[in-house]
Design a protein around this motif. Structure first.
Motif, mmCIF file in Angstrom:
data_model
loop_
_atom_site.group_PDB
_atom_site.id
_atom_site.type_symbol
_atom_site.label_atom_id
_atom_site.label_comp_id
_atom_site.label_asym_id
_atom_site.label_seq_id
_atom_site.Cartn_x
_atom_site.Cartn_y
_atom_site.Cartn_z
ATOM 1 N N VAL B 99 42.679 37.871 32.347
ATOM 2 C CA VAL B 99 41.566 38.478 31.606
ATOM 3 C C VAL B 99 40.745 37.350 30.984
ATOM 4 N N THR B 101 37.711 36.842 30.642
ATOM 5 C CA THR B 101 36.590 37.208 29.767
ATOM 6 C C THR B 101 37.049 37.497 28.338
ATOM 7 N N HIS B 158 35.487 43.261 40.929
ATOM 8 C CA HIS B 158 36.354 43.648 39.804
ATOM 9 C C HIS B 158 36.466 45.172 39.722
ATOM 10 N N ARG B 164 41.758 50.010 42.266
ATOM 11 C CA ARG B 164 42.813 50.060 43.276
ATOM 12 C C ARG B 164 42.331 50.665 44.592
ATOM 13 N N ARG B 265 34.763 51.056 35.568
ATOM 14 C CA ARG B 265 33.412 50.787 35.061
ATOM 15 C C ARG B 265 33.129 49.297 35.017
ATOM 16 N N VAL B 266 31.983 48.898 35.503
ATOM 17 C CA VAL B 266 31.534 47.522 35.288
ATOM 18 C C VAL B 266 30.108 47.461 34.751
ATOM 19 N N GLY B 267 29.428 48.590 34.746
ATOM 20 C CA GLY B 267 28.133 48.633 34.050
ATOM 21 C C GLY B 267 28.417 48.568 32.560
ATOM 22 N N THR B 289 39.197 52.559 33.839
ATOM 23 C CA THR B 289 39.478 51.129 33.737
ATOM 24 C C THR B 289 38.178 50.329 33.856
ATOM 25 N N GLY B 290 38.289 49.028 33.852
ATOM 26 C CA GLY B 290 37.120 48.172 34.011
ATOM 27 C C GLY B 290 36.731 47.471 32.726
ATOM 28 N N GLY B 291 35.719 46.630 32.850
ATOM 29 C CA GLY B 291 35.255 45.821 31.734
ATOM 30 C C GLY B 291 34.504 44.619 32.292
ATOM 31 N N PRO B 292 34.231 43.647 31.419
ATOM 32 C CA PRO B 292 33.555 42.433 31.901
ATOM 33 C C PRO B 292 34.467 41.729 32.909
ATOM 34 N N ALA B 293 33.942 41.460 34.072
ATOM 35 C CA ALA B 293 34.775 40.927 35.159
ATOM 36 C C ALA B 293 35.315 39.535 34.833
ATOM 37 N N PRO B 294 36.605 39.336 34.974
ATOM 38 C CA PRO B 294 37.163 37.985 34.827
ATOM 39 C C PRO B 294 36.915 37.193 36.111
#
Lengths: 345, 345
Positions: B99, B101, B158, B164, B265-267, B289-294
């Motif tokens: 992670v 980010t 991501h 998955r 989510r990545v937006g 799930t999701g977040g700022p992409a590592p």
């Protein structure tokens, strides 16, 4: 037969009603041996508006098959069975994908003409998919443990499984009710070494420690979050199992989860909207998972563990009542005088 | 040097400022070769209150190492590097857990004394952990693809990875911006055969089809949900990749996800509270799930794929501007005249 109905908050009654009969060829009638009261039954017990019609209550039971419809193939009269808290065909696309609580043909006890489990007998729809036969002669001492496979233990297990608990991960369990304690036990069995139990009822957290909790945090809110952060060296918990269902428990969950961690909810949410934006989940890549446990999918494996004596969630029951005393059982759970109430017949 | 600043909604300016210099021994100075404008830059471009101080803009860039601090060990002057959109030491506990980010020592470009990437040069903190050297002689034709590894493609990746995505699963991508199209490409590479792209800009969805989308749904809201449900035989999508960040996109996501499915989510969410109760996520056991992409964690593997010609997200760039034209680039993206704007130097 006698059966339990809820007419409104605090108003649970045991009434005599006609015995259930086979309606569909896929039905079975189960004569109930043990039933129980669920933490989720307390939500309407505290808030349900009064009405003229009672809702049949209960969705966890063990019993003996008394009658079967003509299409039932896997069960016989006299079989001793466990009923998962939802019924399902266990063969539709969602059942095959492991989400039996979303079975296309399934449903919940206590509505649409299906009775509740806090009753002397129950009509079980889709019996082949819903009832799990317990093989061999069953020692009555195993009844409590077997009954937990109907809902409470496997709901805790679902939380831990969906939270991807494994060795090396720190797990925080929010809630010292029977589901929370079951989640502790399940997390321990899935390999977690560090299990922080958030709860403030000493007798309950003591059982949590027996089940595998390594730390108990009695503080709530910001203090509780601070304590868990302190216990995890400021990093937070890899997995948080939320077994309450109220918004403050969810807020505690995202407060203690670490970046990249998982919040797994099995407490039925008593809210719809909640924070999921940058400041709560998104910014730290937290995964939120959970839902009504697809108990049927976990039951076969857990049954073997119970029968072989390797798993015993039975101690979550700390009070036993007869069917006539079910309303008193609700009050005992509501007052927290009892953790979870077993109903005998 | 010239650098880009935002003073308020619609107010982007290119100004001449002093060149950045090494401040910390772990810094590097990168002379920028290519940069770009991000969909997330459009959020403040549309809503930011005006102020006297400009914020340095940009967080995606390729360039050449011009100077390094005394503690930098893995880079030399002249190295050609990709900068992930966040900087990190790539060695703290959260970085090691994937992670990056959320790196304890990391941060974001454009604040706390760190400039932005839409500039002729950038001071990169924690250079050893943040910059990825591109080996060998690099064909300029690869610059666009390499630049997508700074953010946009790996953000789409991501989403797909956390969702998955795998063979046999139906994937719905919400949003036909550059991240959404990247998510289509990533989902295809992870084995998805059925990819439904929700977007209504024909030139963009055409690129989505080139990237692997099998169906395009132009409808939005309830109509869009109904169309996806129809395309999936009433079952819904196993995985939903949400690449917009506005609440209606999230509502669409839980409308089309099937029981047991995943919303990734990545937006960047432009909301904090949203539905997550029984009626949206919980009842059907949906995982969010999701977040700022590592990005740093994915970059090495993706770089090899680009250099070997197996991966080319470069076509997401459809307009190229010089540094002086960056404000026009923002307007072109805001007007949807451009999908994603490349900045050349």
């Amino acid at each position: 037969m006698k059966a339990t109905f809820m007419y409104g908050a605090g108003d649970v009654r045991v009434e005599t009603v006609p015995d259930p009969v086979i309606r569909e060829s896929t039905d079975a009638i189960v004569r109930v041996t043990r039933a129980c009261i669920c933490g989720s039954d307390l939500h309407p017990f505290r808030s349900r508006p009064s009405g003229a019609d009672g809702t049949p209550m209960g969705h966890e039971f063990l019993g003996v098959v008394e009658d079967i419809g003509t299409a039932v193939t896997s069960l016989r009269r006299g079989d001793f069975v466990i009923a998962p808290f939802a019924f399902q065909d266990n063969s539709c696309v969602f059942c095959r994908e492991g989400v039996q609580t979303s079975c296309i043909h399934g449903g919940w006890y206590g509505n649409n003409g299906v009775g509740g489990g806090q009753a002397e007998a129950v009509r079980v729809p889709l019996a082949d998919g819903s009832l799990v036969k317990v093989p061999g002669r069953i020692d009555e001492a195993l009844y409590p443990a077997l009954l937990t496979l109907s809902d409470v233990y496997l709901t805790g297990y679902h939380a831990a499984w969906m939270g991807r608990v494994e060795a090396g991960k720190t797990v925080t369990v929010i809630g010292d009710g029977a589901v929370g304690l079951s989640a502790v036990l399940a997390a321990r069995r899935l390999g977690a070494e560090r299990i922080i139990l958030m709860g403030r009822h000493r007798s309950r957290t003591d059982l949590g420690v027996e089940f595998g909790a390594t730390d108990v945090v009695a503080e709530r809110g910001e203090d509780g979050i601070a304590r868990v952060m302190e216990l995890t060296g400021g990093e937070g918990s890899h997995v948080v199992l939320e077994a309450v269902g109220h918004l403050p428990a969810y807020e505690q969950a995202y407060g203690v989860v670490r970046p990249g961690g998982v919040i797994s909810r099995v407490g039925v949410p008593q809210y719809e909207d909640a924070p999921i934006g940058f400041g709560s989940l998104f910014g730290k890549n937290v995964t939120l998972t959970g839902g009504p446990a697809p108990v049927r999918g976990y039951l076969d494996a857990a049954l073997i563990e119970v029968l072989e004596g390797r798993l015993d969630p039975g101690p979550v029951f700390d009070l036993s009542v007869g069917i006539d005393e079910v309303p008193a059982g609700y009050r005992a759970m509501d007052d927290r005088a009892a953790l979870k109430v077993l109903v005998t017949f």
